[in-house]
Motif scaffolding. Structure first.
Motif, PDB file in Angstrom:
ATOM      1  N   GLY A 189      19.731  55.369  64.402  1.00 18.53           N
ATOM      2  CA  GLY A 189      20.983  54.847  63.857  1.00 18.53           C
ATOM      3  C   GLY A 189      20.999  53.323  63.879  1.00 18.53           C
ATOM      4  N   ARG A 190      20.526  52.731  64.966  1.00 13.70           N
ATOM      5  CA  ARG A 190      20.429  51.272  65.057  1.00 13.70           C
ATOM      6  C   ARG A 190      19.512  50.714  63.967  1.00 13.70           C
ATOM      7  NH1 ARG A 190      21.788  48.464  69.787  1.00 13.70           N
ATOM      8  NH2 ARG A 190      22.881  49.738  71.348  1.00 13.70           N
ATOM      9  N   LEU A 191      18.419  51.428  63.713  1.00 17.69           N
ATOM     10  CA  LEU A 191      17.478  50.971  62.697  1.00 17.69           C
ATOM     11  C   LEU A 191      18.130  50.987  61.313  1.00 17.69           C
ATOM     12  CD1 LEU A 191      14.583  50.027  62.249  1.00 17.69           C
ATOM     13  CD2 LEU A 191      13.931  52.435  61.908  1.00 17.69           C
ATOM     14  N   LYS A 192      18.956  52.007  61.050  1.00 17.67           N
ATOM     15  CA  LYS A 192      19.662  52.064  59.763  1.00 17.67           C
ATOM     16  C   LYS A 192      20.592  50.862  59.596  1.00 17.67           C
ATOM     17  CE  LYS A 192      19.698  57.116  59.245  1.00 17.67           C
ATOM     18  NZ  LYS A 192      20.557  58.323  59.172  1.00 17.67           N
ATOM     19  N   VAL A 193      21.325  50.521  60.648  1.00 23.60           N
ATOM     20  CA  VAL A 193      22.249  49.385  60.572  1.00 23.60           C
ATOM     21  C   VAL A 193      21.467  48.075  60.441  1.00 23.60           C
ATOM     22  CG1 VAL A 193      24.074  48.122  61.755  1.00 23.60           C
ATOM     23  CG2 VAL A 193      24.009  50.625  61.871  1.00 23.60           C
ATOM     24  N   GLU A 194      20.332  47.967  61.108  1.00 21.92           N
ATOM     25  CA  GLU A 194      19.504  46.770  60.993  1.00 21.92           C
ATOM     26  C   GLU A 194      19.026  46.581  59.560  1.00 21.92           C
ATOM     27  OE1 GLU A 194      15.429  44.790  62.909  1.00 21.92           O
ATOM     28  OE2 GLU A 194      16.078  46.806  63.507  1.00 21.92           O
ATOM     29  N   HIS A 195      18.564  47.662  58.942  1.00 15.31           N
ATOM     30  CA  HIS A 195      18.122  47.583  57.552  1.00 15.31           C
ATOM     31  C   HIS A 195      19.280  47.234  56.623  1.00 15.31           C
ATOM     32  CE1 HIS A 195      14.397  50.326  58.412  1.00 15.31           C
ATOM     33  NE2 HIS A 195      14.235  49.081  58.823  1.00 15.31           N
ATOM     34  N   LEU A 196      20.459  47.785  56.933  1.00 19.63           N
ATOM     35  CA  LEU A 196      21.629  47.484  56.119  1.00 19.63           C
ATOM     36  C   LEU A 196      21.966  45.985  56.193  1.00 19.63           C
ATOM     37  CD1 LEU A 196      24.083  48.219  54.417  1.00 19.63           C
ATOM     38  CD2 LEU A 196      25.268  48.884  56.523  1.00 19.63           C
ATOM     39  N   ALA A 197      21.945  45.404  57.377  1.00 20.62           N
ATOM     40  CA  ALA A 197      22.223  43.981  57.545  1.00 20.62           C
ATOM     41  C   ALA A 197      21.203  43.135  56.785  1.00 20.62           C
ATOM     42  CB  ALA A 197      22.234  43.623  59.023  1.00 20.62           C
ATOM     43  N   ALA A 198      19.938  43.529  56.834  1.00 21.67           N
ATOM     44  CA  ALA A 198      18.896  42.777  56.119  1.00 21.67           C
ATOM     45  C   ALA A 198      19.120  42.834  54.612  1.00 21.67           C
ATOM     46  CB  ALA A 198      17.522  43.340  56.481  1.00 21.67           C
ATOM     47  N   ASP A 199      19.513  44.001  54.103  1.00 20.45           N
ATOM     48  CA  ASP A 199      19.785  44.133  52.664  1.00 20.45           C
ATOM     49  C   ASP A 199      20.960  43.262  52.246  1.00 20.45           C
ATOM     50  OD1 ASP A 199      17.730  45.916  52.351  1.00 20.45           O
ATOM     51  OD2 ASP A 199      18.994  47.705  52.481  1.00 20.45           O
ATOM     52  N   ILE A 200      21.992  43.218  53.083  1.00 20.09           N
ATOM     53  CA  ILE A 200      23.165  42.410  52.752  1.00 20.09           C
ATOM     54  C   ILE A 200      22.779  40.931  52.679  1.00 20.09           C
ATOM     55  CG2 ILE A 200      25.403  41.604  53.613  1.00 20.09           C
ATOM     56  CD1 ILE A 200      25.816  44.420  54.778  1.00 20.09           C
ATOM     57  N   LYS A 201      22.037  40.445  53.651  1.00 20.05           N
ATOM     58  CA  LYS A 201      21.655  39.036  53.673  1.00 20.05           C
ATOM     59  C   LYS A 201      20.706  38.700  52.519  1.00 20.05           C
ATOM     60  CE  LYS A 201      20.323  39.166  58.004  1.00 20.05           C
ATOM     61  NZ  LYS A 201      19.766  38.719  59.310  1.00 20.05           N
ATOM     62  N   ARG A 202      19.890  39.640  52.108  1.00 20.07           N
ATOM     63  CA  ARG A 202      18.945  39.384  51.024  1.00 20.07           C
ATOM     64  C   ARG A 202      19.631  39.391  49.661  1.00 20.07           C
ATOM     65  NH1 ARG A 202      15.684  42.920  52.322  1.00 20.07           N
ATOM     66  NH2 ARG A 202      16.432  44.648  51.027  1.00 20.07           N
ATOM     67  N   ASN A 203      20.631  40.235  49.469  1.00 24.03           N
ATOM     68  CA  ASN A 203      21.228  40.438  48.153  1.00 24.03           C
ATOM     69  C   ASN A 203      22.448  39.562  47.886  1.00 24.03           C
ATOM     70  OD1 ASN A 203      19.334  42.437  47.533  1.00 24.03           O
ATOM     71  ND2 ASN A 203      20.588  44.034  48.467  1.00 24.03           N
ATOM     72  N   PHE A 204      22.980  38.923  48.913  1.00 24.92           N
ATOM     73  CA  PHE A 204      24.185  38.126  48.732  1.00 24.92           C
ATOM     74  C   PHE A 204      23.924  36.684  49.170  1.00 24.92           C
ATOM     75  CE2 PHE A 204      25.737  42.430  48.927  1.00 24.92           C
ATOM     76  CZ  PHE A 204      26.779  42.464  48.019  1.00 24.92           C
ATOM     77  N   ARG A 205      24.154  35.759  48.230  1.00 25.66           N
ATOM     78  CA  ARG A 205      24.023  34.332  48.547  1.00 25.66           C
ATOM     79  C   ARG A 205      25.180  33.868  49.417  1.00 25.66           C
ATOM     80  NH1 ARG A 205      25.765  29.477  46.406  1.00 25.66           N
ATOM     81  NH2 ARG A 205      27.062  30.598  44.917  1.00 25.66           N
ATOM     82  N   ARG A 206      26.343  34.436  49.170  1.00 27.37           N
ATOM     83  CA  ARG A 206      27.530  34.094  49.943  1.00 27.37           C
ATOM     84  C   ARG A 206      28.370  35.347  50.127  1.00 27.37           C
ATOM     85  NH1 ARG A 206      32.367  29.999  47.935  1.00 27.37           N
ATOM     86  NH2 ARG A 206      33.713  30.221  49.771  1.00 27.37           N
ATOM     87  N   LEU A 207      28.832  35.571  51.348  1.00 26.06           N
ATOM     88  CA  LEU A 207      29.657  36.736  51.648  1.00 26.06           C
ATOM     89  C   LEU A 207      31.118  36.333  51.744  1.00 26.06           C
ATOM     90  CD1 LEU A 207      27.529  38.569  54.379  1.00 26.06           C
ATOM     91  CD2 LEU A 207      27.930  39.315  52.023  1.00 26.06           C
ATOM     92  N   TYR A 208      31.987  37.136  51.107  1.00 20.36           N
ATOM     93  CA  TYR A 208      33.426  36.916  51.226  1.00 20.36           C
ATOM     94  C   TYR A 208      33.999  37.740  52.379  1.00 20.36           C
ATOM     95  CZ  TYR A 208      33.197  34.658  46.649  1.00 20.36           C
ATOM     96  OH  TYR A 208      32.891  33.814  45.609  1.00 20.36           O
ATOM     97  N   TYR A 209      33.674  39.006  52.382  1.00 19.10           N
ATOM     98  CA  TYR A 209      34.119  39.846  53.494  1.00 19.10           C
ATOM     99  C   TYR A 209      33.308  41.136  53.527  1.00 19.10           C
ATOM    100  CZ  TYR A 209      36.878  42.309  49.900  1.00 19.10           C
ATOM    101  OH  TYR A 209      37.273  42.985  48.774  1.00 19.10           O
ATOM    102  N   VAL A 210      33.314  41.744  54.704  1.00 18.17           N
ATOM    103  CA  VAL A 210      32.667  43.049  54.925  1.00 18.17           C
ATOM    104  C   VAL A 210      33.696  43.930  55.627  1.00 18.17           C
ATOM    105  CG1 VAL A 210      30.793  44.295  56.074  1.00 18.17           C
ATOM    106  CG2 VAL A 210      30.370  42.016  55.112  1.00 18.17           C
ATOM    107  N   VAL A 211      33.937  45.094  55.072  1.00 17.49           N
ATOM    108  CA  VAL A 211      34.893  46.030  55.664  1.00 17.49           C
ATOM    109  C   VAL A 211      34.141  47.283  56.109  1.00 17.49           C
ATOM    110  CG1 VAL A 211      36.966  47.422  55.315  1.00 17.49           C
ATOM    111  CG2 VAL A 211      36.753  45.184  54.202  1.00 17.49           C
TER     112      VAL A 211
END
Length: 291
Positions: A189-211
């Motif tokens: 489960g931790r590995l899934k969240v780690e991959h999710l965080a990496a995808d978010i940082k790679r695909n978004f130049r700027r983040l407005y919010y995460v819910v």
């Protein structure tokens, strides 16, 4: 005899004076017809934009050194102005334009710029119509016009915020049946969240919010389901922050058994019912930002 001589001389003087006046009047009339005054021999100003050859040689200017004009004054120039209004803004013309019937005024202007040590010299022409009103203002060089009215600086278009991206993590793969805290999260489960965080940082130049929103199945009391779903959402948000997502833009929510993805019959908690309800036990992560 002396008196008669003086009278004759007076009459001759008056005749001579009248004759001279007549000659002068004839000369002035001939000048106004274009035969004597250079001012009146000029061709009427063309309404078409002047060509480079239509501008006078700057070396022939009576105001040899030209002048440094007010940018605001040049911007205030309008068609329809009379000569007094032009003179008030720009001063008298810099060339020997004449006085009567003049349809064109020319100027030599200097501008200070930050593009080099020297000044930029420009020629400016004002043309008048038959009513002695301005009907055109022209620069000899297009670059000079840009010194007075520079083109607007276009800011690069802002990157549009992309549509919210929603990702779903099944809680059975994160926590197991009863787990809800960060300490309860499985390694996979931790590995899934780690991959999710990496995808978010790679695909978004700027983040407005995460819910981060937690959900449960329909089994149990409402208060239990809300508490469980909120605790699981909080655990996922903590882990996202640990993996580099700014904690200040993360929001969490727990909706319990609301908004189920599947409907399963039965009220008794059996293995078959738990398996059927598994898609409803989830954590959804919604991300909004710029690509």
């Amino acid at each position: 005899m002396v008196g008669q001589g003086r009278s004759a001389i007076s009459r001759m003087a008056i005749k001579s004076l009248l004759f001279s006046a007549a000659i002068l009047g004839t000369f002035l009339l001939a000048g106004c017809a274009g035969l004597g005054l250079a001012d009146m021999s000029r061709e009427p100003a063309s309404l078409a934009a002047p060509k480079d050859k239509d501008f006078p040689n700057p070396g022939s200017a009576t105001l040899r050194n030209g002048s440094f004009p007010s940018i605001e004054a040049l911007r205030a120039m309008r068609t329809g102005m009379d000569k007094d209004q032009v003179r008030e803004l720009l001063g008298s013309p810099h060339f020997s334009e004449g006085v009567i019937g003049v349809r064109e005024w020319n100027y030599v202007f200097h501008f200070r710029t930050d593009k080099g040590p020297g000044d930029v010299t420009c020629q400016y022409m004002v043309r008048f119509d038959g009513s002695v009103r301005v009907n055109g203002m022209y620069w000899r060089s297009p670059d000079c016009a840009l010194l007075v009215e520079p083109p607007p600086v276009e800011s690069p278009p802002a990157r549009a915020a992309i549509a919210p991206q929603k990702l779903t993590l099944g809680t059975d793969g994160l926590f197991g049946a009863e787990g809800s805290s960060l300490n309860d999260m499985r390694p996979e489960g931790r590995l899934k969240v780690e991959h999710l965080a990496a995808d978010i940082k790679r695909n978004f130049r700027r983040l407005y919010y995460v819910v981060v929103t937690g959900y449960t199945d329909r089994l149990g009391s409402d208060s239990y389901k809300i508490e469980l779903s909120l605790a699981r959402a909080d655990a996922v948000s903590q882990l996202l922050a640990q993996y580099g997502i700014d904690a200040k833009i993360i929001r969490i929510a727990g909706l319990g058994g609301r908004q189920p993805l599947v409907q399963c019959p039965g009220a008794v908690q059996t293995t078959a019912l738990l398996t059927c309800l598994e898609p409803n036990r989830r954590v959804e992560v919604e991300v909004v930002g710029e690509e």
